[in-house]
Design a protein around this motif. Structure first.
Motif, PDB file in Angstrom:
ATOM      1  N   SER A 353      -5.920   7.675   7.717  1.00 46.04           N
ATOM      2  CA  SER A 353      -5.784   9.092   7.374  1.00 46.04           C
ATOM      3  C   SER A 353      -5.124   9.858   8.528  1.00 46.04           C
ATOM      4  O   SER A 353      -4.245  10.694   8.308  1.00 46.04           O
ATOM      5  N   ALA A 354      -5.512   9.537   9.759  1.00 47.31           N
ATOM      6  CA  ALA A 354      -4.921  10.232  10.924  1.00 47.31           C
ATOM      7  C   ALA A 354      -3.419   9.988  10.994  1.00 47.31           C
ATOM      8  O   ALA A 354      -2.648  10.888  11.331  1.00 47.31           O
ATOM      9  N   ALA A 355      -3.007   8.770  10.646  1.00 48.55           N
ATOM     10  CA  ALA A 355      -1.581   8.416  10.755  1.00 48.55           C
ATOM     11  C   ALA A 355      -0.732   9.150   9.721  1.00 48.55           C
ATOM     12  O   ALA A 355       0.497   9.181   9.846  1.00 48.55           O
ATOM     13  N   THR A 356      -1.357   9.760   8.713  1.00 39.88           N
ATOM     14  CA  THR A 356      -0.568  10.485   7.710  1.00 39.88           C
ATOM     15  C   THR A 356      -0.271  11.923   8.143  1.00 39.88           C
ATOM     16  O   THR A 356       0.496  12.616   7.485  1.00 39.88           O
ATOM     17  N   GLU A 358       1.735  14.648   9.781  1.00 42.78           N
ATOM     18  CA  GLU A 358       3.180  14.624  10.017  1.00 42.78           C
ATOM     19  C   GLU A 358       3.532  14.431  11.500  1.00 42.78           C
ATOM     20  O   GLU A 358       2.894  15.010  12.388  1.00 42.78           O
ATOM     21  N   ASP A 359       4.563  13.632  11.740  1.00 41.77           N
ATOM     22  CA  ASP A 359       5.071  13.390  13.098  1.00 41.77           C
ATOM     23  C   ASP A 359       3.972  12.984  14.088  1.00 41.77           C
ATOM     24  O   ASP A 359       3.960  13.433  15.237  1.00 41.77           O
ATOM     25  N   THR A 360       3.061  12.163  13.619  1.00 41.86           N
ATOM     26  CA  THR A 360       1.937  11.735  14.457  1.00 41.86           C
ATOM     27  C   THR A 360       1.886  10.217  14.518  1.00 41.86           C
ATOM     28  O   THR A 360       2.095   9.546  13.504  1.00 41.86           O
ATOM     29  N   VAL A 361       1.628   9.684  15.700  1.00 48.59           N
ATOM     30  CA  VAL A 361       1.406   8.244  15.858  1.00 48.59           C
ATOM     31  C   VAL A 361       0.108   8.063  16.634  1.00 48.59           C
ATOM     32  O   VAL A 361      -0.101   8.713  17.656  1.00 48.59           O
ATOM     33  N   VAL A 362      -0.754   7.219  16.112  1.00 51.37           N
ATOM     34  CA  VAL A 362      -1.999   6.927  16.831  1.00 51.37           C
ATOM     35  C   VAL A 362      -1.765   5.653  17.650  1.00 51.37           C
ATOM     36  O   VAL A 362      -1.754   4.554  17.110  1.00 51.37           O
ATOM     37  N   PHE A 363      -1.532   5.832  18.949  1.00 48.41           N
ATOM     38  CA  PHE A 363      -1.349   4.667  19.809  1.00 48.41           C
ATOM     39  C   PHE A 363      -2.720   4.114  20.194  1.00 48.41           C
ATOM     40  O   PHE A 363      -3.615   4.876  20.576  1.00 48.41           O
ATOM     41  N   HIS A 364      -2.846   2.806  20.098  1.00 45.56           N
ATOM     42  CA  HIS A 364      -4.110   2.166  20.464  1.00 45.56           C
ATOM     43  C   HIS A 364      -4.119   1.848  21.955  1.00 45.56           C
ATOM     44  O   HIS A 364      -3.076   1.549  22.530  1.00 45.56           O
ATOM     45  N   THR A 376     -13.811  -0.650  19.101  1.00 49.17           N
ATOM     46  CA  THR A 376     -13.480  -0.187  20.448  1.00 49.17           C
ATOM     47  C   THR A 376     -13.648  -1.357  21.424  1.00 49.17           C
ATOM     48  O   THR A 376     -14.502  -2.215  21.236  1.00 49.17           O
ATOM     49  N   ALA A 377     -12.791  -1.375  22.458  1.00 53.68           N
ATOM     50  CA  ALA A 377     -12.846  -2.496  23.405  1.00 53.68           C
ATOM     51  C   ALA A 377     -12.537  -2.035  24.830  1.00 53.68           C
ATOM     52  O   ALA A 377     -12.236  -2.849  25.693  1.00 53.68           O
ATOM     53  N   GLY A 378     -12.604  -0.721  25.072  1.00 47.14           N
ATOM     54  CA  GLY A 378     -12.278  -0.255  26.421  1.00 47.14           C
ATOM     55  C   GLY A 378     -12.707   1.187  26.610  1.00 47.14           C
ATOM     56  O   GLY A 378     -13.297   1.794  25.705  1.00 47.14           O
ATOM     57  N   GLY A 379     -12.401   1.737  27.777  1.00 47.28           N
ATOM     58  CA  GLY A 379     -12.780   3.112  28.099  1.00 47.28           C
ATOM     59  C   GLY A 379     -11.905   4.108  27.354  1.00 47.28           C
ATOM     60  O   GLY A 379     -12.372   4.947  26.599  1.00 47.28           O
ATOM     61  N   ARG A 380     -10.590   3.971  27.569  1.00 51.45           N
ATOM     62  CA  ARG A 380      -9.673   4.814  26.795  1.00 51.45           C
ATOM     63  C   ARG A 380      -9.352   4.033  25.519  1.00 51.45           C
ATOM     64  O   ARG A 380      -8.853   2.899  25.571  1.00 51.45           O
ATOM     65  N   VAL A 381      -9.651   4.600  24.381  1.00 53.90           N
ATOM     66  CA  VAL A 381      -9.595   3.849  23.123  1.00 53.90           C
ATOM     67  C   VAL A 381      -8.289   4.108  22.361  1.00 53.90           C
ATOM     68  O   VAL A 381      -7.623   3.169  21.912  1.00 53.90           O
ATOM     69  N   LEU A 382      -7.929   5.382  22.205  1.00 55.44           N
ATOM     70  CA  LEU A 382      -6.740   5.738  21.418  1.00 55.44           C
ATOM     71  C   LEU A 382      -5.980   6.853  22.131  1.00 55.44           C
ATOM     72  O   LEU A 382      -6.582   7.660  22.852  1.00 55.44           O
ATOM     73  N   GLY A 383      -4.680   6.924  21.890  1.00 57.87           N
ATOM     74  CA  GLY A 383      -3.864   8.037  22.374  1.00 57.87           C
ATOM     75  C   GLY A 383      -3.189   8.661  21.161  1.00 57.87           C
ATOM     76  O   GLY A 383      -2.159   8.189  20.696  1.00 57.87           O
ATOM     77  N   VAL A 384      -3.806   9.708  20.647  1.00 51.82           N
ATOM     78  CA  VAL A 384      -3.288  10.336  19.434  1.00 51.82           C
ATOM     79  C   VAL A 384      -2.124  11.241  19.835  1.00 51.82           C
ATOM     80  O   VAL A 384      -2.312  12.178  20.612  1.00 51.82           O
ATOM     81  N   THR A 385      -0.922  10.935  19.336  1.00 47.38           N
ATOM     82  CA  THR A 385       0.293  11.576  19.851  1.00 47.38           C
ATOM     83  C   THR A 385       1.074  12.217  18.705  1.00 47.38           C
ATOM     84  O   THR A 385       1.256  11.593  17.665  1.00 47.38           O
ATOM     85  N   GLN A 392       2.354  24.289  20.594  1.00 50.20           N
ATOM     86  CA  GLN A 392       1.176  24.629  19.790  1.00 50.20           C
ATOM     87  C   GLN A 392       1.142  23.793  18.506  1.00 50.20           C
ATOM     88  O   GLN A 392       0.082  23.281  18.115  1.00 50.20           O
ATOM     89  N   ALA A 393       2.301  23.617  17.880  1.00 52.87           N
ATOM     90  CA  ALA A 393       2.349  22.845  16.628  1.00 52.87           C
ATOM     91  C   ALA A 393       2.022  21.371  16.902  1.00 52.87           C
ATOM     92  O   ALA A 393       1.284  20.729  16.136  1.00 52.87           O
ATOM     93  N   ALA A 394       2.549  20.851  18.013  1.00 55.83           N
ATOM     94  CA  ALA A 394       2.263  19.452  18.376  1.00 55.83           C
ATOM     95  C   ALA A 394       0.766  19.290  18.624  1.00 55.83           C
ATOM     96  O   ALA A 394       0.133  18.317  18.196  1.00 55.83           O
ATOM     97  N   ARG A 395       0.220  20.273  19.302  1.00 52.00           N
ATOM     98  CA  ARG A 395      -1.199  20.241  19.651  1.00 52.00           C
ATOM     99  C   ARG A 395      -2.081  20.318  18.398  1.00 52.00           C
ATOM    100  O   ARG A 395      -3.058  19.579  18.269  1.00 52.00           O
TER     101      ARG A 395
END
Ligand code: AMP
Ligand code: GLY
Length: 425
Positions: A353-356, A358-364, A376-385, A392-395
């Motif tokens: 759902s997060a990947a849908t 617009e203009d968003t990529v969920v980097f693992h 989950t397998a680490g401290g930093r889990v995802l980088g939602v970009t 503001q729109a990107a945010r």
């Protein structure tokens, strides 16, 4: 071409994602990778620090290019070992990577070449460092000289805190042998920026500006982490300061290495504080930043393979990088407790759902696949970009996607990019 990306963080997922878009890359591997890279590349079960294993694999699979993400293999000499085996790698040699791997070496080199940086003293003995700290009145920063995954730096408000930090590093050895030697630095005040550049033997090519958020807590409070979020471009530094950074910091440090017979090729990353007295170096890194790479690569329109090949052929002066003018932002979701102790193995839901958005990529980053589930397998889990017409729109897109993702203990800072959006700007 067959390309192997080394590493397993959000940066490496972004590198794999970007390289997968190159028409000239026909086979991608990632060692060891994560659940995100598995969707675009073949994950190979080799640790990033396993230099002999990686060289063997690259030879066996006739890899055309190895892109090295993290500092550990660079500081261990993976680039040099691959070169000996006749394999091209992107990343500086072991001698050049000392700029990151040995903070005492970097400080000496900066002092020798008059590169502006925080005043610092270097100590091998706990007692001497303690006496020095006790003689100081203001806040200081205590740094383990060796590699500590971005966590061996403790910013202290007063000498009593600094002595506790010193004990953690030199007595309790929280960062192992990285703390055999420490730097005690003056605490700089200002705005922090990351300046990343592609570097070949003749040319330094600055990328667009980015800003990281190193502290775990909102309002830049709490312990330092590897980075909790980043965005690009940034309102500072201005054009004049960028030229100053290039001519007074990047050029002289590369020249100083050259003078010592070391050539630098790859990425040079300067962590800087923009102080009232001008930009000063906090640290050098010899690789892409994590999470800065996620928004940077989302904005880079040029084929990354073309840029890497230009660096390797010393042709950087002949190419132009094309950047999407739209801002991009990355919000890191971490395990509860990070950068301290945390639990792993929590199921992550809502990724599709997060990947849908617009203009968003969920980097693992710290994730792994377990059958149909992603854990989950680490401290930093995802980088939602995400990218948007404005920061503001990107945010808004980032946090919209973040709010669709769940795992037990999930944490993120809610103020990524806030400073750039403050009304005074
Ligand atoms: P480093 O890994 O050396 O960049 O340090 C990690 C973080 O600690 C930096 O991103 C800064 O936020 C902070 N830091 C490091 N050195 C200093 C300094 N001399 N003065 C103030 N903050 C610092
Ligand atoms: N984001 C900070 C680093 O990569 O060192």
């Amino acid at each position: 071409m067959k390309v192997l990306v080394v590493g397993s963080g959000g940066r490496e997922h972004a590198l794999v994602w970007k390289l997968a878009r190159s028409p000239r890359v026909n086979r991608l591997y990632c060692a060891p990778g994560n659940a995100g890279t598995a969707g675009l590349a073949e994950n190979v079960e080799l640790k990033a620090g396993d230099v002999p294993g990686l060289v063997r694999f690259a030879k066996q699979e006739k890899i055309g290019l190895v892109v090295i993400g993290p500092e550990e293999p660079l500081c261990l000499g993976l680039t040099d070992e691959l070169a000996t085996a006749g394999i091209r790698a992107f990343g500086p040699s072991k001698a050049a990577a000392r700029l990151e791997g040995d903070k005492a070496f970097a400080k000496h080199l900066m002092q020798q070449s008059s590169v502006p940086t925080a005043d610092a003293r270097i100590f091998d003995k706990f007692r001497d460092a303690k006496t020095y700290i006790a003689s100081r009145e203001a806040g200081v920063v205590v740094k383990a000289a060796g590699l500590a995954a971005g966590k061996g730096v403790i910013v202290c408000d007063d000498p009593a805190d600094a002595i506790m930090a010193l004990e953690r590093i030199m007595v309790h050895r929280e960062f192992g042998p990285a703390g055999d030697r420490v730097l005690v630095e003056e605490k700089l005040v200002g705005t922090e920026v990351s300046v990343l550049a592609f570097v070949d033997e003749h040319t330094i090519y600055l990328m667009e500006n980015t800003q990281d958020h190193k502290a775990a807590g909102e309002g830049d409070t709490g312990p330092n982490t590897g980075g909790m979020g980043a965005y690009s471009p940034t309102p500072v530094p201005d054009e004049r300061t960028i030229h100053q950074i290039e001519s007074e910091i990047l050029v002289p440090i590369i020249d100083a290495l050259h003078t010592d017979g070391v050539s630098y090729c790859g990425i040079l990353y300067a962590g800087l504080m923009l102080t009232a007295g001008g930009p000063k170096v906090l640290e050098f890194n010899c690789r892409f930043g994590d999470p800065e790479t996620q928004p940077l690569l989302m904005r880079l329109r040029t084929d990354l393979l073309d840029v890497i090949e230009a660096v390797q052929a010393n042709r950087l002066d002949q190419i132009t990088l094309d950047w999407d003018p739209r801002p991009a932002m990355c919000v890191v979701m971490s395990s509860g407790g990070y950068p301290g102790p945390y639990e792993v193995g929590k199921e992550i839901t809502g990724l599709e759902s997060a990947a849908t958005v617009e203009d968003t990529v969920v980097f693992h980053a710290g994730t792994r696949q377990a059958g149909q589930r992603i854990l989950t397998a680490g401290g930093r889990v995802l980088g939602v970009t995400a990218m948007g017409d404005t920061l503001q729109a990107a945010r808004d897109r980032c946090y919209q996607a973040v709010d669709r993702i769940q795992f037990d203990g999930a944490y993120c800072r809610r103020d990524i990019g806030a400073k750039a959006l403050a009304p005074t700007r």
